[in-house]
Design a protein around this motif. Structure first.
Motif, short mmCIF file in Angstrom:
data_model
loop_
_atom_site.label_atom_id
_atom_site.label_comp_id
_atom_site.label_asym_id
_atom_site.label_seq_id
_atom_site.Cartn_x
_atom_site.Cartn_y
_atom_site.Cartn_z
N SER A 23 -1.72 0.69 -5.19
CA SER A 23 -2.75 -0.41 -4.12
C SER A 23 -2.80 0.70 -3.37
N VAL A 24 -3.29 0.05 -2.00
CA VAL A 24 -3.42 0.76 -0.53
C VAL A 24 -3.35 -0.45 0.07
N LYS A 69 3.23 0.29 -3.48
CA LYS A 69 2.29 -0.11 -2.25
C LYS A 69 2.53 0.49 -1.53
N HIS A 123 -6.96 -1.50 -0.64
CA HIS A 123 -7.39 -3.50 -1.55
C HIS A 123 -6.80 -4.10 -1.19
N ALA A 125 -8.80 0.04 -10.33
CA ALA A 125 -9.52 0.69 -9.57
C ALA A 125 -10.32 0.19 -7.97
N PRO A 126 -9.65 0.02 -7.03
CA PRO A 126 -10.47 -0.05 -6.04
C PRO A 126 -12.04 0.15 -5.95
N VAL A 175 -5.12 6.39 -4.92
CA VAL A 175 -5.15 5.44 -5.96
C VAL A 175 -5.68 5.66 -7.88
N PRO A 178 -10.42 3.51 0.22
CA PRO A 178 -10.01 2.81 -0.86
C PRO A 178 -9.06 2.26 -1.01
N GLU A 214 -7.21 8.52 -2.41
CA GLU A 214 -8.29 8.55 -3.72
C GLU A 214 -7.32 8.84 -4.88
#
Length: 848
Positions: A702-703, A674, A724, A836-837, A697, A722, A694
């Motif tokens: 994870s972001v 992350k 999470h 995918a977020p 991702v 994008p 992106e």
């Protein structure tokens, strides 16, 4: 001659419609009356049911009602006599409106007359069309279907035009667009109902027992639509409540709060009557809304009987809602709505809950509008207090920095004198703080003597003062001499005369610094240099700036530390506050310098960015973290690894390739890595941030948005990122038990994050009270000293092993409790990469 009133015109129209219908009924032709014959009470009951159960089709802010009365009408045309069709309908419609809906006499009369007209016209039309098609003996043949459809459509058209004519006479010209929409909806609905009626008629003729299947299908369809309609209404009400809140909040500024509340409440509840009644007005116990004065929400739907309902009807209303308006816990007024716009629905419990929330927002808006004048009156004083020292009345540090920044922006040049009283601590310790305060007041008074038009004198705090010289003060030394002469005179403090001296540091822009912060820091360096050398006055010199020496040392030693890999990662765990399950750790970079000791990342990371070392530094952190995460996974203690990445490094296109290679080399699923990026870094360049995030991702990472709540980000921009997860800044979490403002911020961030489908992490949890509050607020993950301090790799490895073992024991001994907690939105920890977020606002859902 007096012009007829609207009601009189409606009665005249009703009489004309009744006369026309009676004439057509009297001369009505004989219908086919196929078998089985439908008894007229059955027709009356069917018509009553169709008037009672009406389908409401949402169209924007309006509801369009679809009645099924064409079905019993068509069945009567086929299986009953002309008199039975007209008479049964007349009885069913009249009894339903009068007894069930308690409609006014004028409305019951109009609808009864309209039924006589449209049923008589249907008899004539159906007979004529069947005769034209040669189908009088076989009305259920395919050609007869066309006759039935044309009959019902023409009858619907005429009845709709009659209704709009009455609306025109009573309330003025209706909206032509509304007429067109109603005709379009009604035409489609009439075709559907006619089709159902023909299917029913065919089943009656050929297989009456099959009507049970049709009834089951009809009931299920009605129940499914009803569930959909309820959810649609709830969603629409939330949207309208948001619009109400926004409109009312905006109205506070232009002082139209009451008008806005009335207008928006009328739209939101679809009511004819809206009123705000204040408690200082006459409030009688006989008023229907009186219970709301005592703090209760009052729901009075149509069709019920009771003392409150009778009082409501005496006031001229059919149904109503009343909710209290509060200010500081005290009921100050009542918000009323009455008379639902349509006659086929009434206020219900869902409306009451929505109305209670609406009244709460209205209460806040009304209270705020009352405070506006007081706030504006106090604004000048508050502004002054925020920018001035209360003891001396001089500008404070913030005010001084603002003036310095404006000066630098305007001219690019400025001179700052920073002075500190010598041995002031001895004055406080020996003579007391009251004498120290009087000394500071006199120092401020004397410094004011040197002020000119462009000179600013300020007290920065404690015994520190500052002078910003104007453009005409070219002889700095002359100004310093004037200050020294003023200080040469003793200060008279009651029974004590004090000789006071000061150390002065001087920094000049642009040579000593081009920003306000840098110029003041270097003036402070010069002041301490003067104090240390007992020189009284000193100009800034980089040779005597310990910070510059330290900076140069750190830059060279940081490159060496990267080569020798003497930097170290510490790890701090993150856990679910409900189940205590550890799901991740955050990697924290540490540097123990051989000379300077422990150096904060806040100091050496900017140096790395400035010197180009940030790429190597980030590569070291990510590589080390990925390797350690893989080792823990292989050891049976899988956790998600969080790594902080600067936006400057994230914008480098090759970073994604580097991370991908490291994940492949370590055989680590991307879902266990992350990236944390600060909110302020994202909002500084949101367009490039989206592209950079992106790329990460797309790898499956994870972001997380770090320090959320400190970057003053726009929600419109943030929801398009994008991401999470959001991480609440520790400054808000630390004071959550003692500050209602911080608690409100934390609660709002958690609710906002969950509403937008994001996980929420709180860092800085240091006591059990904070932990319990975050658990009760449904925070997903917590991190802080209460759980564990940051640890070295080996210590963290042992800690994770102990935790996973103890958690397995707890799971075995308390399976029901822990499994219930685990299924309640627990953050997933798995080897598979995360989904995918979602892009916030597009309707997708991200599991917490």
């Amino acid at each position: 001659m007096n012009r007829p009133t609207p009601d009189q015109r409606v009665w005249l129209t009703t009489g004309a419609i009744a006369a026309a219908g009676a004439t057509l009924w009297w001369r009505a032709p004989v219908l086919p009356e196929l078998t089985p014959h439908i008894w007229w009470p059955v027709l009356a009951a069917l018509l009553a049911l169709t008037e009672r159960f009406v389908v409401h089709l949402p169209f924007g802010r309006e509801n369009h009602s679809l009645s099924f009365n064409e079905a019993p009408l068509l069945l009567g045309l086929i299986f009953a006599s002309s008199n039975e069709v007209v008479g049964a309908g007349l009885i069913g419609v009249t009894l339903t409106l009068a007894l069930l809906y308690r409609s006014p006499v004028i409305k019951v009369s109009f609808n009864a007359a309209l039924w006589v007209l449209q049923s008589a016209m249907a008899i004539w039309l159906f007979d004529a069309l069947l005769g034209l098609l040669g189908m009088r003996a076989t009305p259920l043949a395919p050609a007869g279907w066309l006759a039935a459809l044309l009959t019902t459509e023409l009858v619907y058209l005429i009845s709709t035009l009659a209704v709009f004519a009455v609306i025109w006479e009573r309330e003025g010209r209706p909206d032509p667009q509304m007429l067109r929409v109603n005709l379009a909806f009604g035409a489609v609905g009439t075709a559907v109902v006619t089709d159902l009626a023909l299917v029913t008629a065919l089943l009656l003729r050929r297989e009456p027992s099959a009507l049970a299947l049709l009834a089951v299908l009809g009931v299920l369809s009605f129940l499914l639509y009803r569930g959909y309609h309820i959810q649609r209404l709830r969603y629409g009400r939330l949207q309208l409540l948001y619009e109400f809140t926004r409109s009312v909040d905006e109205s506070v500024r232009d002082e139209t709060v009451l008008e806005t509340i009335n207008r928006e409440a009328r739209t939101l509840l679809r009511a004819r009557h809206v009123q705000v009644v204040f408690c200082d007005e006459l409030c009688l116990s006989t008023d229907w809304w009186h219970p709301a004065c005592e703090g209760n929400v009052l729901l009075l739907p149509r069709g019920e009987d009771g003392a409150a309902h009778q009082a409501l009807r005496r006031s001229g209303h059919l149904d109503g809602l009343a909710a209290p308006l509060r200010d500081g816990g005290r009921v100050t007024g009542v918000l009323l709505v009455a008379d639902r716009l349509d006659d086929v629905s009434t206020f219900d419990r869902e409306d009451a809950r929505l109305f209670e929330a609406l009244a709460g927002h209205a209460s806040i808006a009304l209270a705020n509008s009352g405070l506006v004048d007081r706030v504006r009156a106090a604004a000048a004083e508050t502004q002054h207090l925020s920018l001035h020292d209360p003891l001396t009345g001089l500008p404070n540090r913030l005010h001084f920095q603002q003036r310095l920044e404006r000066r630098l922006l305007a001219t690019g040049s400025a001179t700052v004198l920073l002075m500190d009283l010598d041995r002031f601590k001895e004055v406080n310790d020996t003579l007391g703080h009251d004498v120290g305060d009087r000394l500071l007041e006199q120092v401020g008074h004397r410094l004011r003597r040197v002020e000119r038009a462009e000179t600013v004198v300020a007290r920065l705090g404690g015994d520190e003062f500052a002078v910003l010289l104007g453009d005409d003060d070219v002889h700095v030394e002359g100004m310093v001499q004037r200050i020294s002469r003023d200080f040469a005179t003793p200060f008279y403090l009651g029974d004590v005369d004090l000789d006071v001296s000061a150390s002065v540091g001087i920094a000049v822009a642009p040579q000593d610094g081009s920003s306000a912060a840098l110029l003041m820091r270097r003036a402070e360096v010069a002041m301490y240099d003067a104090k240390h050398r007992l020189a009284g006055v000193a100009h800034y010199s980089s040779e005597r700036d310990p910070y510059s020496a330290r900076r140069l040392s750190l830059i060279s030693d940081l490159a060496r530390a990267l080569d020798e890999r003497s930097l170290e990662l510490y790890y701090q765990p993150q856990a679910d506050p409900r189940s205590l399950r550890v799901t991740g750790v955050e990697a924290l970079l540490r540097w123990h310098h051989p000379v300077w000791g422990s150096v904060s990342p806040d100091e050496f990371v900017p140096l790395a960015e400035h010197t180009g070392l940030i790429r190597s530094l980030t590569r070291f952190v990510v590589e080390t973290a990925v390797g350690q995460c893989a080792a823990w996974r292989d050891a049976g203690t899988p956790v998600q690894m969080a790594v902080n990445v600067s936006m400057r490094n994230l914008l480098e296109p090759e970073l994604a390739d580097v991370v991908a290679r490291l994940l492949v080399r370590a055989n680590l699923p991307a879902g266990l890595l992350k990236l944390e990026v600060t909110e302020s870094a994202i909002v500084s360049d949101p367009d490039r941030a989206v592209t950079a995030l992106e790329r990460m991702v797309d790898l499956g990472l994870s972001v997380s948005v770090d320090d959320f709540g400190t970057g003053y980000s726009s929600l419109t921009r943030l929801r398009n990122l994008p991401v999470h997860e959001v991480k609440i800044d520790r400054e808000f979490v630390r004071n959550v038990t003692g500050s209602s403002e911080d608690l409100a911020i934390v609660r709002a961030v958690i609710n906002l994050g969950h509403d937008l489908g994001l996980r929420v992490v709180a860092e800085g949890v240091e006591d059990e009270s904070t932990w319990k509050i975050l658990r009760d607020l449904d925070c997903d993950l917590v991190q802080g000293f209460l759980l564990a301090r940051p640890m070295r790799r080996d210590d963290m490895t042992h800690w994770l092993s102990d935790h996973f073992a103890s958690y397995a024991v707890r799971l075995h001994s308390e399976p029901a409790a822990l499994s219930a907690v685990e299924t309640a939105d627990a953050p997933p920890v798995a080897d598979a990469p995360p989904a995918a977020p979602r892009r916030l606002g597009n309707g997708d859902v991200w599991p917490h």
